[in-house]
Design a protein around this motif. Structure first.
Motif, PDB file in Angstrom:
ATOM      1  N   VAL A 207      42.830  84.138  21.605  1.00 19.17           N
ATOM      2  CA  VAL A 207      42.652  84.595  20.237  1.00 19.17           C
ATOM      3  C   VAL A 207      42.464  83.368  19.350  1.00 19.17           C
ATOM      4  N   ALA A 208      41.540  83.457  18.418  1.00 20.30           N
ATOM      5  CA  ALA A 208      41.288  82.342  17.503  1.00 20.30           C
ATOM      6  C   ALA A 208      42.492  82.114  16.594  1.00 20.30           C
ATOM      7  N   PHE A 209      42.724  80.853  16.274  1.00 22.67           N
ATOM      8  CA  PHE A 209      43.764  80.465  15.334  1.00 22.67           C
ATOM      9  C   PHE A 209      43.150  80.466  13.938  1.00 22.67           C
ATOM     10  N   THR A 210      43.831  81.073  12.960  1.00 22.74           N
ATOM     11  CA  THR A 210      43.283  81.189  11.609  1.00 22.74           C
ATOM     12  C   THR A 210      44.003  80.258  10.638  1.00 22.74           C
ATOM     13  N   VAL A 211      43.203  79.540   9.869  1.00 23.10           N
ATOM     14  CA  VAL A 211      43.694  78.732   8.754  1.00 23.10           C
ATOM     15  C   VAL A 211      43.152  79.391   7.498  1.00 23.10           C
ATOM     16  N   ARG A 212      44.047  79.707   6.559  1.00 19.79           N
ATOM     17  CA  ARG A 212      43.622  80.364   5.321  1.00 19.79           C
ATOM     18  C   ARG A 212      43.674  79.379   4.159  1.00 19.79           C
ATOM     19  N   ALA A 213      42.575  79.281   3.451  1.00 21.97           N
ATOM     20  CA  ALA A 213      42.515  78.447   2.251  1.00 21.97           C
ATOM     21  C   ALA A 213      42.525  79.368   1.040  1.00 21.97           C
ATOM     22  N   ARG A 214      43.238  78.947  -0.002  1.00 25.64           N
ATOM     23  CA  ARG A 214      43.342  79.774  -1.209  1.00 25.64           C
ATOM     24  C   ARG A 214      43.193  78.904  -2.448  1.00 25.64           C
ATOM     25  N   GLY A 215      42.685  79.502  -3.490  1.00 27.24           N
ATOM     26  CA  GLY A 215      42.608  78.802  -4.765  1.00 27.24           C
ATOM     27  C   GLY A 215      41.538  77.728  -4.781  1.00 27.24           C
TER      28      GLY A 215
END
Length: 97
Positions: free
Chosen positions: A7-15
């Motif tokens: 499963v892919a690893f997710t990095v979330r960017a915000r703002g």
């Protein structure tokens, strides 16, 4: 039952991704790309990106290429899409699921 693979690893960017915040994102992406075969960078909540953020994306893509990992940009919000289009980097960076 068929194996779905890793499963892919997710990095979330915000703002905002700018000179102040880009180093943190750069470190998170570098760590993720070294530790995982596929990394998804979710940009759907990014409201602003400047050249520091763009440099972070380019560095992450280069690291992915060197390590054999796959970097997938997901949810490319309008501010990011516009920057990629204006710089001519859409084809190099704009990979979506």
């Amino acid at each position: 039952m068929q194996d779905q693979g890793p499963v892919a690893f997710t990095v979330r960017a915000r703002g905002e991704i700018d000179l102040a915040t880009a180093p943190h994102l750069r470190r998170k992406l570098a760590r993720a790309l070294v530790e995982h075969r596929e990394v998804v960078l979710d940009l759907s909540e990014v409201t602003f990106m400047d050249c520091a953020g763009l440099g972070t994306l380019v560095q992450a893509r280069n690291l992915a290429d060197r390590t054999g990992a796959r970097l997938v940009l997901h949810g490319i919000a309008h501010p990011v899409a516009r920057l990629l289009r204006l710089t001519g980097l859409t084809g190099r960076l704009a990979t979506t699921l």
